[in-house]
Design an enzyme around this catalytic site. Structure first.
Site, short mmCIF file in Angstrom:
data_model
loop_
_atom_site.label_atom_id
_atom_site.label_comp_id
_atom_site.label_asym_id
_atom_site.label_seq_id
_atom_site.Cartn_x
_atom_site.Cartn_y
_atom_site.Cartn_z
N HIS A 79 -2.71 10.64 0.24
CA HIS A 79 -2.87 9.27 -0.25
C HIS A 79 -2.93 9.25 -1.77
O HIS A 79 -2.27 8.44 -2.43
CB HIS A 79 -4.17 8.69 0.33
CG HIS A 79 -4.11 7.21 0.48
ND1 HIS A 79 -4.42 6.37 -0.56
CD2 HIS A 79 -3.76 6.43 1.51
CE1 HIS A 79 -4.28 5.13 -0.15
NE2 HIS A 79 -3.88 5.14 1.10
N GLU A 110 0.84 -1.22 0.00
CA GLU A 110 0.00 0.00 0.00
C GLU A 110 0.86 1.25 0.00
O GLU A 110 1.72 1.42 0.88
CB GLU A 110 -0.91 -0.02 1.24
CG GLU A 110 -1.91 1.13 1.24
CD GLU A 110 -2.88 1.08 2.43
OE1 GLU A 110 -3.04 0.01 3.04
OE2 GLU A 110 -3.46 2.13 2.72
N ASP A 147 4.73 -14.21 11.61
CA ASP A 147 3.45 -14.77 11.18
C ASP A 147 2.37 -13.70 11.30
O ASP A 147 1.87 -13.43 12.40
CB ASP A 147 3.15 -15.99 12.07
CG ASP A 147 1.90 -16.74 11.63
OD1 ASP A 147 1.01 -16.12 11.03
OD2 ASP A 147 1.82 -17.95 11.90
N LYS A 164 -6.88 -0.72 11.73
CA LYS A 164 -6.30 -1.14 10.44
C LYS A 164 -5.10 -0.25 10.11
O LYS A 164 -4.07 -0.72 9.64
CB LYS A 164 -7.36 -1.07 9.34
CG LYS A 164 -6.94 -1.63 7.99
CD LYS A 164 -6.21 -0.62 7.11
CE LYS A 164 -5.83 -1.24 5.75
NZ LYS A 164 -4.99 -0.33 4.96
#
Ligand code: NDP
Length: 439
Positions: free
Chosen positions: A393, A85, A296, A280
């Site tokens: 962004h 991202e 992991d 998030k």
């Protein structure tokens, strides 16, 4: 319709590729070309990657970036981040630089306890089971001796085994709830091996336990597995400074900015729709370091989100406050990580990333990752409560759109120049590119 295939795993790599290309893609020749173009030229390196998983046909690689200038407990780090991202590495770097001049990040470890459970069914009286457990517990630990010897030498091993009565939720269901210290290992294999040994010993001891009747002797072990919920394996990180020092831009006063951050966090504490996106954003930073260090990410993600819901409602993992003119922003996050085991010593880039991080212990890596999450959240909130998230962004996204449409270097320069004074939208970029090409 494609028929099921038997023995796929027995095929050679080339046969597997041919099969998938001919049965599932419209241009098999091109499929083979794409898959092979991502093979490493170094055949021994490719073999290493082939053997990480089963049925490997190619590699899907992601960008690895560096976010420098992280001052953590007075030591400077450059943090490797692996993520697809755009904006994440830039945001982390920006937050690191902002806090560098204000004393940086302070961190600590709150706990390192890992958990595993033997889930079993017992048909009988709880008091009898409890007596049996208390008698058998030392034997469970003794029988696992060969598994725990070297971990114990490092200061780790089995911490405790507790019998838990869960029959109020499910008939005849009990657990051996076991806690471990796994030092620099994430610990999944160590814990699972110990649990399976506990289960075997527990079952065979029950068969020989005279106080049990025939039904009670037949303890049914359903499964033995570690838990990725690790609420006592916690790292803490914070930043703080006088409110007056929080100058983020000329458009907003430090006081208004600090108050908006606190309000934004308060909203994420009570509103799950916002909290999920808030967290998030934190995981943008954490996952990128988890991937860079070969950890992991499924285990970390599962544990983190369970922790965010521990009080019955999904909530923010970060906290913000202003007390006596001091702004404090902090995170407390469960992270079961390893700097040994798993991929950590196998993948050459993971090894290198751990070296860049100065070969941290698992505890040190937990603190670095907590910082990456906090920094990411600070950067996201800073944008959200000021300019909005899209300005930065979409600027970063511009390059992805240009690459998607195969822009040349010259076209990129021209389009980037144009969007310095125009709002970036997907269609806007495509139109601009089209008009340059028509010229
Ligand atoms: P490994 O079994 O690969 O390695 C850990 C072992 O390394 C330890 O048990 C220990 O063995 C040895 N070791 C050497 N030095 C140290 C040290 N300083 N501190 C601690 N141990 C040391 O990895 P893990 O057991 O950590 O398991 C991680 C892997 O398991 C990950 O790849 C994960 O994806 C996978 N996994 C995850 C599951 C889940 O999360 N639910 C389930 C199953 C697997 P010794 O004491 O014998 O020397």
């Amino acid at each position: 319709m494609t028929k099921p295939i038997a023995g796929f795993s027995k095929l050679t790599k080339e046969e597997k590729i041919n099969w998938i290309a001919t049965h599932y893609t419209h241009d098999p020749k091109d499929t083979i070309r794409i898959l092979e173009s991502y093979w490493n030229q170094d055949t021994s390196l490719q073999k290493l990657h082939d053997e990480f998983i089963e049925n490997t046909i190619s590699n899907l690689y992601m960008p690895m970036g560096i976010a420098p200038n992280f001052l953590i407990n007075d030591q400077l780090y450059a943090i490797p981040m692996v993520i697809e991202e755009s904006s994440v590495v830039a945001a982390a770097s920006k937050a690191a630089k902002f806090w560098l001049k204000k004393g940086g990040f302070k961190t600590k470890i709150i706990g390192t306890e890992k958990v595993g459970q033997v889930h079993f069914i017992f048909n009988g009286e709880f008091e009898k089971l409890e007596q049996f457990f208390n008698k058998t517990k030392p034997k469970l630990i003794a029988d696992a001796f060969s598994l725990t010897t070297s971990m114990s030498k490092r200061g780790g091993g089995i911490v405790n085994i507790v019998l838990r009565d869960k029959t109020s939720r499910l008939d005849n269901y009990y657990q051996l709830h076991c806690t471990f210290e796994t030092q620099d290992a994430m610990g999944a294999n160590f814990i699972n091996s110990c649990l399976e040994q506990f289960a075997n010993s527990f079952k065979s001891e029950a068969l020989q336990y005279d106080a049990f009747n025939a039904k009670e002797k037949e303890i049914e072990v359903v499964m033995s597995i570690l838990s990725n919920y690790v609420p006592n394996c916690l790292a803490y990180a914070e930043v703080s400074c006088p409110v007056d020092a929080l100058t983020i831009s000329l458009e907003i006063s430090p006081k208004a900015f600090a108050e908006k951050i606190v309000r934004a966090v308060d909203i994420a504490k009570i509103e799950p729709y916002r909290a999920v996106t808030h967290n998030k954003g934190i995981m943008n930073g954490i996952d990128a370091v988890v991937l860079a260090t070969g950890n992991d990410f499924r285990a970390v993600e599962a544990g983190v989100h369970a922790y965010a819901s521990r009080n019955g409602s999904y909530s923010s993992l970060t906290h913000a406050e202003i007390i006596d003119g001091i702004f404090k922003f902090y995170i407390e996050i469960p992270l079961a990580l390893g700097t040994v085991g798993g991929l950590t010593k196998l993948h050459p880039l993971v090894k290198l990333n751990l070296e860049i991080l100065q070969n941290p212990s698992a505890k040190e890596l937990m603190q670095i990752m907590a910082v990456a999450g906090l920094a990411q959240n600070f950067a996201a909130l800073s944008s959200l409560v000021t300019t909005g998230i899209q300005k930065g962004h979409m600027k970063m996204h511009l390059m992805n759109i240009l690459n998607q449409y195969g822009a040349t270097e010259q076209e990129k320069v021209t389009v980037i120049e144009h969007f310095k004074t125009h709002t970036v939208t997907h269609s806007g970029v495509v139109n601009e590119l089209d008009s340059i090409r028509k010229k």
